[in-house]
Design a protein around this motif. Structure first.
Motif, PDB file in Angstrom:
ATOM      1  N   VAL B  98       1.405  -1.258   0.080  1.00 24.92           N
ATOM      2  CA  VAL B  98       0.366  -0.127  -0.158  1.00 24.92           C
ATOM      3  C   VAL B  98       1.203   1.634  -0.523  1.00 24.92           C
ATOM      4  N   LYS B  99       0.457   2.649  -0.594  1.00 22.12           N
ATOM      5  CA  LYS B  99       0.787   3.513  -0.613  1.00 22.12           C
ATOM      6  C   LYS B  99       0.606   4.364   0.218  1.00 22.12           C
ATOM      7  N   VAL B 100       1.246   5.025   0.425  1.00 18.10           N
ATOM      8  CA  VAL B 100       1.282   6.280   2.163  1.00 18.10           C
ATOM      9  C   VAL B 100       0.197   7.615   1.116  1.00 18.10           C
ATOM     10  N   PRO B 101      -0.932   7.531   0.948  1.00 20.95           N
ATOM     11  CA  PRO B 101      -0.691   8.741   0.728  1.00 20.95           C
ATOM     12  C   PRO B 101      -0.637  10.421   1.837  1.00 20.95           C
ATOM     13  N   GLY B 102      -0.196  10.801   0.515  1.00 18.84           N
ATOM     14  CA  GLY B 102       0.299  12.178   1.052  1.00 18.84           C
ATOM     15  C   GLY B 102       1.330  12.342   1.799  1.00 18.84           C
ATOM     16  N   ALA B 103       2.272  11.507   1.515  1.00 19.73           N
ATOM     17  CA  ALA B 103       3.367  11.701   1.850  1.00 19.73           C
ATOM     18  C   ALA B 103       4.301  12.431   0.956  1.00 19.73           C
ATOM     19  N   GLU B 104       5.309  13.183   1.627  1.00 15.36           N
ATOM     20  CA  GLU B 104       5.904  14.132   0.639  1.00 15.36           C
ATOM     21  C   GLU B 104       6.888  13.393  -1.216  1.00 15.36           C
ATOM     22  N   ARG B 105       7.538  11.737  -0.435  1.00  9.67           N
ATOM     23  CA  ARG B 105       8.035  11.006  -1.412  1.00  9.67           C
ATOM     24  C   ARG B 105       7.177   9.803  -1.429  1.00  9.67           C
ATOM     25  N   PRO B 106       7.190   8.655  -2.701  1.00 10.56           N
ATOM     26  CA  PRO B 106       6.552   7.549  -2.404  1.00 10.56           C
ATOM     27  C   PRO B 106       7.258   6.290  -1.395  1.00 10.56           C
ATOM     28  N   VAL B 107       6.312   5.964  -0.313  1.00  8.84           N
ATOM     29  CA  VAL B 107       6.352   5.179   0.566  1.00  8.84           C
ATOM     30  C   VAL B 107       5.656   4.455   0.257  1.00  8.84           C
ATOM     31  N   PHE B 108       6.092   3.126   0.226  1.00  9.26           N
ATOM     32  CA  PHE B 108       4.805   1.141   0.489  1.00  9.26           C
ATOM     33  C   PHE B 108       5.155   1.047   1.756  1.00  9.26           C
ATOM     34  N   ILE B 109       4.449   0.425   1.977  1.00 12.43           N
ATOM     35  CA  ILE B 109       4.301  -0.373   3.131  1.00 12.43           C
ATOM     36  C   ILE B 109       3.602  -1.947   2.568  1.00 12.43           C
ATOM     37  N   LEU B 110       4.966  -3.091   2.665  1.00 12.98           N
ATOM     38  CA  LEU B 110       4.610  -4.533   2.609  1.00 12.98           C
ATOM     39  C   LEU B 110       3.185  -4.797   3.116  1.00 12.98           C
ATOM     40  N   PRO B 111       2.372  -6.035   2.761  1.00 16.79           N
ATOM     41  CA  PRO B 111       1.966  -7.072   3.525  1.00 16.79           C
ATOM     42  C   PRO B 111       2.399  -7.526   4.400  1.00 16.79           C
ATOM     43  N   GLY B 112       1.698  -8.223   5.565  1.00 13.69           N
ATOM     44  CA  GLY B 112       1.668  -9.379   6.111  1.00 13.69           C
ATOM     45  C   GLY B 112       1.683 -10.357   5.445  1.00 13.69           C
ATOM     46  N   VAL B 113       1.796 -11.575   5.803  1.00  9.95           N
ATOM     47  CA  VAL B 113       0.938 -12.880   5.523  1.00  9.95           C
ATOM     48  C   VAL B 113       0.203 -13.507   6.507  1.00  9.95           C
ATOM     49  N   CYS B 114      -0.941 -13.890   5.604  1.00 16.19           N
ATOM     50  CA  CYS B 114      -1.726 -14.487   6.548  1.00 16.19           C
ATOM     51  C   CYS B 114      -2.631 -16.110   5.743  1.00 16.19           C
ATOM     52  N   GLN B 115      -2.637 -17.261   6.750  1.00 16.06           N
ATOM     53  CA  GLN B 115      -3.149 -18.804   6.376  1.00 16.06           C
ATOM     54  C   GLN B 115      -3.671 -18.520   7.102  1.00 16.06           C
ATOM     55  N   ARG B 116      -5.133 -19.459   5.955  1.00 21.03           N
ATOM     56  CA  ARG B 116      -6.868 -20.118   6.232  1.00 21.03           C
ATOM     57  C   ARG B 116      -6.953 -21.391   6.565  1.00 21.03           C
ATOM     58  N   ALA B 117      -6.167 -21.379   5.687  1.00 23.60           N
ATOM     59  CA  ALA B 117      -5.827 -23.819   5.286  1.00 23.60           C
ATOM     60  C   ALA B 117      -5.965 -24.331   6.521  1.00 23.60           C
ATOM     61  N   ASP B 118      -7.447 -25.276   6.125  1.00 23.16           N
ATOM     62  CA  ASP B 118      -7.493 -25.933   7.582  1.00 23.16           C
ATOM     63  C   ASP B 118      -7.839 -25.344   8.758  1.00 23.16           C
ATOM     64  N   GLY B 119      -8.738 -24.212   8.144  1.00 25.80           N
ATOM     65  CA  GLY B 119      -8.516 -23.763   9.160  1.00 25.80           C
ATOM     66  C   GLY B 119      -7.249 -23.500  10.262  1.00 25.80           C
ATOM     67  N   ARG B 120      -6.119 -23.529   9.813  1.00 31.10           N
ATOM     68  CA  ARG B 120      -5.451 -23.823  11.089  1.00 31.10           C
ATOM     69  C   ARG B 120      -4.812 -21.679  10.703  1.00 31.10           C
ATOM     70  N   PHE B 121      -6.012 -21.165  11.059  1.00 29.96           N
ATOM     71  CA  PHE B 121      -6.014 -19.791  11.301  1.00 29.96           C
ATOM     72  C   PHE B 121      -4.480 -19.509  11.980  1.00 29.96           C
ATOM     73  N   ASP B 122      -3.581 -18.898  10.446  1.00 28.18           N
ATOM     74  CA  ASP B 122      -2.093 -18.121  11.270  1.00 28.18           C
ATOM     75  C   ASP B 122      -1.868 -16.583  10.929  1.00 28.18           C
ATOM     76  N   VAL B 123      -0.689 -16.108  11.493  1.00 25.66           N
ATOM     77  CA  VAL B 123      -0.509 -14.303  10.286  1.00 25.66           C
ATOM     78  C   VAL B 123       0.913 -14.117  10.746  1.00 25.66           C
ATOM     79  N   MET B 124       1.717 -13.856  10.342  1.00 20.40           N
ATOM     80  CA  MET B 124       3.221 -12.988   9.986  1.00 20.40           C
ATOM     81  C   MET B 124       2.655 -11.369   9.847  1.00 20.40           C
ATOM     82  N   ARG B 125       4.053 -10.827  10.214  1.00 20.78           N
ATOM     83  CA  ARG B 125       3.631  -9.337   9.935  1.00 20.78           C
ATOM     84  C   ARG B 125       5.901  -8.629   9.706  1.00 20.78           C
ATOM     85  N   GLY B 126       6.704  -8.496   8.282  1.00 19.90           N
ATOM     86  CA  GLY B 126       7.702  -9.125   8.874  1.00 19.90           C
ATOM     87  C   GLY B 126       8.770 -10.201   8.310  1.00 19.90           C
TER      88      GLY B 126
END
Lengths: 309, 309
Positions: B98-126
């Motif tokens: 996602v691109k931060v709106p209104g910033a003076e320079r282009p700043v992009f933030i990467l997403p985390g990853v989630c897992q839903r398979a087989d109800g084994r819910f999990d998340v990570m970020r970084g």
């Protein structure tokens, strides 16, 4: 009507219960209080003061002996009654009792039980008296029984021909409070939502029993499920409870050669009993319902007879 | 000398790291700070202010783009970058930026990853950016690798042909702190005794790996051992650490079809790396030593190339 034989006291960390009994066990009078071991020292007259006021309230003769069990005999209690070792029975509890010096009446405090075998260090204090007071089960022809006393520190005990042969403590309730209050899951367990969701609980108990190694991943899944599927995710507190009780049952199965061949004697009351019964049921296991209060009274009486007669 | 291509930022809960890099990945300048996601909003100018001051300190041109990963993209961060789903790769991370709106320079933030398979819910970020930045291993002919990133919430990840196929989080560090500080074991873990006892640790890791179901009984045994045999009992904190890391390894083995067939890629540094290495060694397992800082920089650069060119 029986004449008074002794005052029996179950004196735990946070509770005090007293029964005035005849020699045949008839209950002549009963008292309950909140002056547990943790706070009794700060009451007027300390432990002795607490005891005297309860005895006076039921007009107990000045020379009537008292027999007590529980945390009152811990190092931090009234007077330390050092642990006796497994295997333990009413005789060894009576032999390990300590008499409070300088008290106006004879006051005996029963020991706890410790286990050192194979380096599987474990201790209990109070539960041993209750367990040894369970009525002899009629349907155990081989004389071996498995007893479960759930709680902050759940005790699983093997009885062999009336002796407390071995045991294992599982810190289930302690873990629940620490995880619910002091890990990432504190964000998932909404304060005030104390609803019990039977389906979430049963599913979690089965998962933890089947794959106990994955417990710490299942804990995080409570949080992740709440983030990814807040509407569909299982109920957080019921899931945490099911996971930890399922883990306890898996642990008891691992320590005591499986649970399938046993009818477990479950010593619990109220919501905790219902919760454990639901876990046993979810796993297709059987458990009896034992009256813990009657058991501790019988265990105290058995020791009192050995000490006093 | 390379000209600046982008500023890469690893912005976690409690830390900020920035590298000014050329398009070939050459590091031209580097900054570190303590203004993590948890506190950045309270700094002058908030997240933008923190970033600007670090960029100004290394004289970055006003239009140079920034690509960031980590908790900065969480709901509580600067701007939410919604999770992308497993399987994930540098392309899906770049596409989910996602691109931060209104910033003076282009700043992009990467997403985390989630897992839903087989109800084994999990998340990570970084961690996803770091894992996808690991150098391709030469010795994995089948293209499947298992990666371990230990920490408060340890991540175990399967890489298949360079894609993040699945993962499991284990709340090992979180459990350690909660158990050490908020259960009966707080009486056993003496404050200030931060000695590491390798023998106690290894024995505990082996016990938990062999009998993960008994973990909650092993926890109580730390307390009971301290009461019954204070001189001979294993070192409490080292035992707790060994039990919980052994449990994590047992959980990873359960989730990923055993550990024996894998060389686990261990992404850790300092004392934590040594501790996990000791656990692998106690269990007769192999683990490589990966440079986590180089990996997150490579992962950020791979995403930056896809976003910016």
């Amino acid at each position: 009507m029986s004449t008074a034989f002794a005052a029996l006291v179950d004196w735990g960390t946070t509770s005090f219960r007293l029964w005035l009994v005849g020699e045949d066990g008839t209950v002549l009078a009963e008292r309950r209080g909140g002056e547990g071991m943790a706070t009794a020292a700060e009451e007027p007259g300390g432990f002795a003061g607490v005891l005297d006021r309860h005895l006076a309230a039921v007009s107990v003769p000045a020379d009537l002996p008292v027999v007590a069990c529980g945390m009152v005999g811990a190092k931090q209690g009234w007077l330390e009654a050092p642990y006796v070792e497994t295997p333990a029975d009413p005789d060894s509890l009576a032999a390990g009792a300590v008499k409070v010096p300088g008290a106006e009446r004879p006051v005996f405090i029963l020991p706890g039980v410790c286990q050192r075998a194979d380096g599987r260090f474990d201790v209990m204090r109070g539960e041993e008296t209750q367990i040894l007071g369970l009525e002899t089960s009629q349907d155990r022809q081989d004389g071996r029984e498995l007893v479960c006393l759930p709680g902050t520190h759940s005790k699983w005990v093997t009885l062999e021909k009336g002796r407390l042969a071995g045991f294992a403590t599982f810190v289930t309730g302690d873990l629940f409070a620490a995880i619910a209050g002091h890990t990432i899951l504190r964000h998932s367990l909404t304060t005030g939502d104390d609803r019990f969701d039977a389906a979430s609980f049963a599913e979690a108990a089965r998962a933890a029993f089947a794959h106990p190694a994955e417990i710490s991943n299942r804990l995080f899944a409570i949080r992740a499920g709440g983030l990814l599927a807040p509407e569909a995710a299982p109920h957080a507190a019921s899931t945490l409870s099911g996971l930890l009780i399922g883990l306890e049952l898996a642990g008891a199965a691992s320590r005591f050669g499986g649970l399938g061949g046993h009818v477990v004697r479950l010593v619990a009351a109220g919501p905790l009993a219902a919760r454990y019964r639901a876990a046993f049921s979810a796993l297709g296991l059987d458990a009896t319902a034992e009256d813990g209060e009657a058991a501790v009274r019988r265990g105290l009486l058995a020791a009192a007879r050995r000490i006093l007669t």
